[in-house]
Design a protein around this motif. Structure first.
Motif, PDB file in Angstrom:
ATOM      1  N   GLU A 320       0.814  -1.207   0.000  1.00  0.00           N
ATOM      2  CA  GLU A 320       0.000   0.000   0.000  1.00  0.00           C
ATOM      3  C   GLU A 320       0.853   1.265   0.000  1.00  0.00           C
ATOM      4  OE1 GLU A 320      -3.894   0.221   2.391  1.00  0.00           O
ATOM      5  OE2 GLU A 320      -2.459   1.407   3.533  1.00  0.00           O
ATOM      6  N   THR A 321       0.418   2.247  -0.778  1.00  0.00           N
ATOM      7  CA  THR A 321       1.002   3.584  -0.741  1.00  0.00           C
ATOM      8  C   THR A 321       0.002   4.531  -0.094  1.00  0.00           C
ATOM      9  OG1 THR A 321       0.150   4.261  -2.921  1.00  0.00           O
ATOM     10  CG2 THR A 321       2.267   3.085  -2.864  1.00  0.00           C
ATOM     11  N   ASP A 322       0.513   5.628   0.457  1.00  0.00           N
ATOM     12  CA  ASP A 322      -0.365   6.515   1.225  1.00  0.00           C
ATOM     13  C   ASP A 322       0.152   7.944   1.128  1.00  0.00           C
ATOM     14  OD1 ASP A 322      -1.951   7.830   3.091  1.00  0.00           O
ATOM     15  OD2 ASP A 322      -1.882   6.212   4.544  1.00  0.00           O
ATOM     16  N   LEU A 323      -0.708   8.827   0.656  1.00  0.00           N
ATOM     17  CA  LEU A 323      -0.438  10.264   0.679  1.00  0.00           C
ATOM     18  C   LEU A 323      -1.421  10.883   1.666  1.00  0.00           C
ATOM     19  CD1 LEU A 323       0.882  12.877  -0.461  1.00  0.00           C
ATOM     20  CD2 LEU A 323      -0.957  12.896  -2.166  1.00  0.00           C
ATOM     21  N   LYS A 324      -0.919  11.373   2.800  1.00  0.00           N
ATOM     22  CA  LYS A 324      -1.814  11.848   3.859  1.00  0.00           C
ATOM     23  C   LYS A 324      -2.520  13.152   3.512  1.00  0.00           C
ATOM     24  CE  LYS A 324       1.337  11.346   7.175  1.00  0.00           C
ATOM     25  NZ  LYS A 324       1.903  11.344   8.546  1.00  0.00           N
ATOM     26  N   GLY A 325      -2.001  13.894   2.552  1.00  0.00           N
ATOM     27  CA  GLY A 325      -2.657  15.137   2.149  1.00  0.00           C
ATOM     28  C   GLY A 325      -3.526  14.921   0.924  1.00  0.00           C
ATOM     29  N   GLY A 326      -4.679  14.260   1.076  1.00  0.00           N
ATOM     30  CA  GLY A 326      -5.578  13.996  -0.036  1.00  0.00           C
ATOM     31  C   GLY A 326      -6.654  15.066  -0.125  1.00  0.00           C
ATOM     32  N   THR A 327      -7.930  14.649  -0.028  1.00  0.00           N
ATOM     33  CA  THR A 327      -8.999  15.647  -0.032  1.00  0.00           C
ATOM     34  C   THR A 327      -8.905  16.559   1.190  1.00  0.00           C
ATOM     35  OG1 THR A 327     -10.551  14.118   1.037  1.00  0.00           O
ATOM     36  CG2 THR A 327     -10.549  14.173  -1.361  1.00  0.00           C
ATOM     37  N   PHE A 328      -8.107  16.166   2.176  1.00  0.00           N
ATOM     38  CA  PHE A 328      -7.761  17.065   3.277  1.00  0.00           C
ATOM     39  C   PHE A 328      -7.204  18.385   2.723  1.00  0.00           C
ATOM     40  CE2 PHE A 328      -4.516  18.844   6.077  1.00  0.00           C
ATOM     41  CZ  PHE A 328      -5.150  18.884   7.306  1.00  0.00           C
ATOM     42  N   THR A 329      -6.406  18.292   1.641  1.00  0.00           N
ATOM     43  CA  THR A 329      -5.810  19.488   1.049  1.00  0.00           C
ATOM     44  C   THR A 329      -6.879  20.367   0.419  1.00  0.00           C
ATOM     45  OG1 THR A 329      -3.886  18.101   0.577  1.00  0.00           O
ATOM     46  CG2 THR A 329      -3.925  20.279  -0.425  1.00  0.00           C
ATOM     47  N   LEU A 330      -7.913  19.761  -0.153  1.00  0.00           N
ATOM     48  CA  LEU A 330      -9.012  20.549  -0.701  1.00  0.00           C
ATOM     49  C   LEU A 330      -9.803  21.215   0.426  1.00  0.00           C
ATOM     50  CD1 LEU A 330     -10.227  18.085  -3.476  1.00  0.00           C
ATOM     51  CD2 LEU A 330      -8.878  20.171  -3.773  1.00  0.00           C
ATOM     52  N   SER A 331      -9.973  20.508   1.555  1.00  0.00           N
ATOM     53  CA  SER A 331     -10.629  21.134   2.711  1.00  0.00           C
ATOM     54  C   SER A 331      -9.811  22.322   3.203  1.00  0.00           C
ATOM     55  CB  SER A 331     -10.799  20.105   3.834  1.00  0.00           C
ATOM     56  OG  SER A 331     -11.613  19.037   3.436  1.00  0.00           O
ATOM     57  N   TRP A 332      -8.497  22.168   3.210  1.00  0.00           N
ATOM     58  CA  TRP A 332      -7.615  23.275   3.600  1.00  0.00           C
ATOM     59  C   TRP A 332      -7.825  24.469   2.678  1.00  0.00           C
ATOM     60  CZ3 TRP A 332      -3.957  25.162   0.154  1.00  0.00           C
ATOM     61  CH2 TRP A 332      -3.096  26.149   0.655  1.00  0.00           C
ATOM     62  N   LEU A 333      -7.916  24.217   1.373  1.00  0.00           N
ATOM     63  CA  LEU A 333      -8.121  25.302   0.411  1.00  0.00           C
ATOM     64  C   LEU A 333      -9.409  26.059   0.728  1.00  0.00           C
ATOM     65  CD1 LEU A 333      -7.627  26.845  -2.256  1.00  0.00           C
ATOM     66  CD2 LEU A 333      -8.718  24.922  -3.455  1.00  0.00           C
ATOM     67  N   VAL A 334     -10.489  25.329   0.980  1.00  0.00           N
ATOM     68  CA  VAL A 334     -11.780  25.963   1.216  1.00  0.00           C
ATOM     69  C   VAL A 334     -11.799  26.708   2.549  1.00  0.00           C
ATOM     70  CG1 VAL A 334     -14.233  25.509   1.646  1.00  0.00           C
ATOM     71  CG2 VAL A 334     -13.038  24.320  -0.213  1.00  0.00           C
ATOM     72  N   GLU A 335     -11.342  26.046   3.611  1.00  0.00           N
ATOM     73  CA  GLU A 335     -11.534  26.584   4.957  1.00  0.00           C
ATOM     74  C   GLU A 335     -10.426  27.539   5.387  1.00  0.00           C
ATOM     75  OE1 GLU A 335     -12.497  23.459   7.814  1.00  0.00           O
ATOM     76  OE2 GLU A 335     -13.069  22.194   6.119  1.00  0.00           O
ATOM     77  N   ARG A 336      -9.188  27.129   5.145  1.00  0.00           N
ATOM     78  CA  ARG A 336      -8.074  27.926   5.649  1.00  0.00           C
ATOM     79  C   ARG A 336      -7.662  29.040   4.687  1.00  0.00           C
ATOM     80  NH1 ARG A 336      -5.131  25.779  10.110  1.00  0.00           N
ATOM     81  NH2 ARG A 336      -6.614  24.507  11.289  1.00  0.00           N
ATOM     82  N   LEU A 337      -7.656  28.749   3.383  1.00  0.00           N
ATOM     83  CA  LEU A 337      -7.167  29.748   2.434  1.00  0.00           C
ATOM     84  C   LEU A 337      -8.285  30.667   1.945  1.00  0.00           C
ATOM     85  CD1 LEU A 337      -4.341  30.326   1.401  1.00  0.00           C
ATOM     86  CD2 LEU A 337      -4.912  29.124  -0.705  1.00  0.00           C
ATOM     87  N   LEU A 338      -9.455  30.069   1.616  1.00  0.00           N
ATOM     88  CA  LEU A 338     -10.554  30.888   1.117  1.00  0.00           C
ATOM     89  C   LEU A 338     -11.457  31.389   2.242  1.00  0.00           C
ATOM     90  CD1 LEU A 338     -11.546  28.858  -2.077  1.00  0.00           C
ATOM     91  CD2 LEU A 338      -9.969  30.803  -1.871  1.00  0.00           C
ATOM     92  N   GLY A 339     -11.284  30.853   3.460  1.00  0.00           N
ATOM     93  CA  GLY A 339     -12.026  31.348   4.610  1.00  0.00           C
ATOM     94  C   GLY A 339     -13.507  31.028   4.600  1.00  0.00           C
ATOM     95  N   ARG A 340     -13.884  29.942   3.926  1.00  0.00           N
ATOM     96  CA  ARG A 340     -15.286  29.542   3.883  1.00  0.00           C
ATOM     97  C   ARG A 340     -15.569  28.464   4.920  1.00  0.00           C
ATOM     98  NH1 ARG A 340     -17.562  30.955  -1.075  1.00  0.00           N
ATOM     99  NH2 ARG A 340     -19.536  30.247  -0.148  1.00  0.00           N
TER     100      ARG A 340
END
Length: 552
Positions: A320-340
């Motif tokens: 198994e391979t694993d990238l811990k920053g998956g859709t978490f990164t999209l949540s970061w974009l929405v909540e932390r960067l765009l402030g929504r």
């Protein structure tokens, strides 16, 4: 309980007595998926159709730098609420009968409890990375090679072992004197459902305490953690019946007492089964909070290109391979960067996707390396951080959105090629999870990897995998292979298109060299980050803690 151990395959054997065709017609099984941010319970029929669904949220707290925690009681509360909702959706006429429950769950997350199962501390979630010093100390004591060989996982902050060393050491040292039980999510739910403290091998192995070849907890790793065997749950094979629902649990869930509770697997392994992955030649790819991919192996093998897990198919392994920053990164974009707000995420991401479709491959010169939560394979660098290259004044949020999708796809190519080099060709990717609903992302993945991307028939493949194991255990099918064939399906196929050539150059000429070129600088930046935090803590302790929050 039948424990099939580590030998042989489950595809030609059945743990439960076979039901008649009439009994199968009115039978459903529940797949309980207790994931990072919600518990989803889906009632599946014998054809793999979702008959009813329940869902309840689970709060995720970030009480300090690198700290991710949950209230373990919320796992049980969410499971109870979601199950009751799913059962209510079956109707009151009794025409559908729940034959068994199967469990899948977030991995590496664990809780320590007293002898009665009462949590003694907040659960540490798989993203928690406060244990970097403990990783280094474990490597000093046992050596990186030995830790990898026994547990199947190169040492990093992800396996529970190192988080446990932190918790019982620097985190809350008084807990050790209480000789706490250490439970993965499956074990806690099994205890609450049946009164038996048991888990699946394919649920326990992400703890990092298993001897993967022996199929048992490793005395060597337990000694490193300062634990004894009695502090860990009993082990079952996936598909074993743990016990029947207790009277109390049955009343809470709205089900009859005695319904079999079936040992499942971690969400990654269950997703592979739910996608129909049964042997070499294909890989599953789960586009979830983390991006997890894997291929089935009949034999135990290790390599830095992957981590080795038990498959949901007893007797097999998952590379198994694993990238811990998956859709978490999209949540970061929405909540932390765009402030929504998290509740706006679906609408915001939908708008960004529509804009991103019109952008050229390469996001108009913006490249992203998606290490928002460090990097596991192939570099195993907990200090790695995300990288963006090529910003200019014409870029807008849609460019960053597309760069995230592309960056994750480029990283997946890196992972897939490394696994192929170690274990053989991968002909197609079976994709599932929330991100798989994006046609744009699926096409980008096909173009970047150069492989067909096949959407699994069930986007909730982890819950389906748990349901397949439950159906097999309940006797709906004569063997596990028959259950997989009957209950899994395929959706749309995305084939590499004309943009493959530009993505190939972007990968070979730019992406593949970015992290190796910047690794030294990232390491120094991580060290300075720790030093700056320590300086700030000394000056103002109250200002250094982050506020608890619940991401989407």
């Amino acid at each position: 309980m039948v424990d099939r151990g580590m030998g042989g395959s489950a595809l030609d054997s059945a743990p439960g007595s076979s039901l008649s065709s009439a009994q199968r017609d009115d039978a459903v099984v529940l797949g309980i998926d207790c994931s990072t941010t919600a518990c989803k319970v889906i009632a599946w029929d014998a054809a793999g159709r979702a008959v009813s669904t329940g869902r309840a949220p689970i709060a995720l707290m970030n009480p300090g730098p690198d700290a991710w925690e949950q209230d373990a009681e919320a796992w049980w509360e969410a499971t109870t609420a979601a199950t009751r909702e799913a059962v209510a959706g079956l109707g009151a006429d009794g025409s559908l009968r729940v034959r068994a429950l199967g469990i899948t769950h977030q991995r590496e997350t664990f809780v320590v409890t007293d002898e009665h199962g009462v949590p003694l501390h907040a659960a540490l979630v798989w993203m928690d990375a406060r244990c970097r010093p403990e990783v280094a100390e474990a490597v000093r004591v046992l050596g990186e090679a030995r830790l990898h060989a026994v547990s199947g996982k190169p040492p990093c902050t992800t396996p529970s072992l190192y988080k446990l060393l932190f918790l019982l050491g620097r985190g809350a040292p008084s807990l050790r004197a209480r000789s706490p039980r250490v439970l993965d999510v499956h074990a806690l739910l099994s205890w609450r459902l049946t009164g038996r403290v048991a888990t699946s091998r394919a649920s326990a192995d992400p703890l990092g305490l298993m001897d993967m070849e022996a199929g048992a907890f490793s005395p060597e790793l337990l000694a490193l953690a300062g634990l004894v065997r009695d502090q860990l749950p009993a082990l079952c094979a996936p598909g074993d019946v743990i016990a029947g629902l207790s009277a109390d649990a049955a009343a809470r869930l709205g089900l009859p007492e005695g319904v079999p509770v079936v040992a499942g697997a971690g969400d990654g392994q269950a997703a592979a089964l739910g996608a129909g992955l049964r042997g070499p030649g294909a890989a599953y790819l789960n586009l979830g909070t983390a991006i997890v991919s894997g291929v089935v192996s009949p034999a135990y093998r290790i390599d830095r290109a992957f981590r080795t897990m038990y498959a949901a198919t007893p007797g097999a392994y998952l590379l198994e391979t694993d990238l811990k920053g998956g859709t978490f990164t999209l949540s970061w974009l929405v909540e932390r960067l765009l402030g929504r707000a998290a509740g706006d995420a679906e609408a915001v991401l939908g708008g960004l996707e529509r804009e991103a479709r019109g952008l050229p491959p390469g996001a108009d010169g913006l490249l992203l390396v998606p290490y928002w939560n460090g990097v596991m394979n192939p570099y195993w660098d907990d200090g790695a951080t995300g990288i963006t290259l090529g910003w200019h004044g014409g870029h807008a949020p849609a460019h960053l959105y597309r760069a995230i999708l592309e960056g994750i796809a480029l990283e997946q190519r890196l992972h897939t090629e490394a696994v192929e080099a170690a274990s053989g060709a991968i002909d197609e990717l079976l994709v599932m999870g929330g991100g798989s609903r994006s046609d744009l992302w699926c096409q980008i993945l096909a173009d970047v990897t150069g492989k067909p991307v096949v959407r699994a028939g069930a986007s909730e493949a982890s819950a389906l995998g748990a349901g397949i194991l439950a159906a097999w255990a309940a006797g709906l099918f004569p063997d596990l292979g028959a259950a997989v064939d009957a209950m899994t399906s395929r959706g749309a196929t995305f084939t590499p298109g004309p943009q493959q050539a530009i993505y190939d150059r972007l990968y070979r000429e730019v992406f593949a060299g970015v992290y190796p070129a910047l690794a030294g600088a990232l390491g120094r930046l991580a060290a300075l980050r720790v030093e700056a935090r320590a300086t700030r803590m000394a000056a103002d302790p109250a200002a250094s803690a982050a506020s608890p929050r619940t991401p989407s």
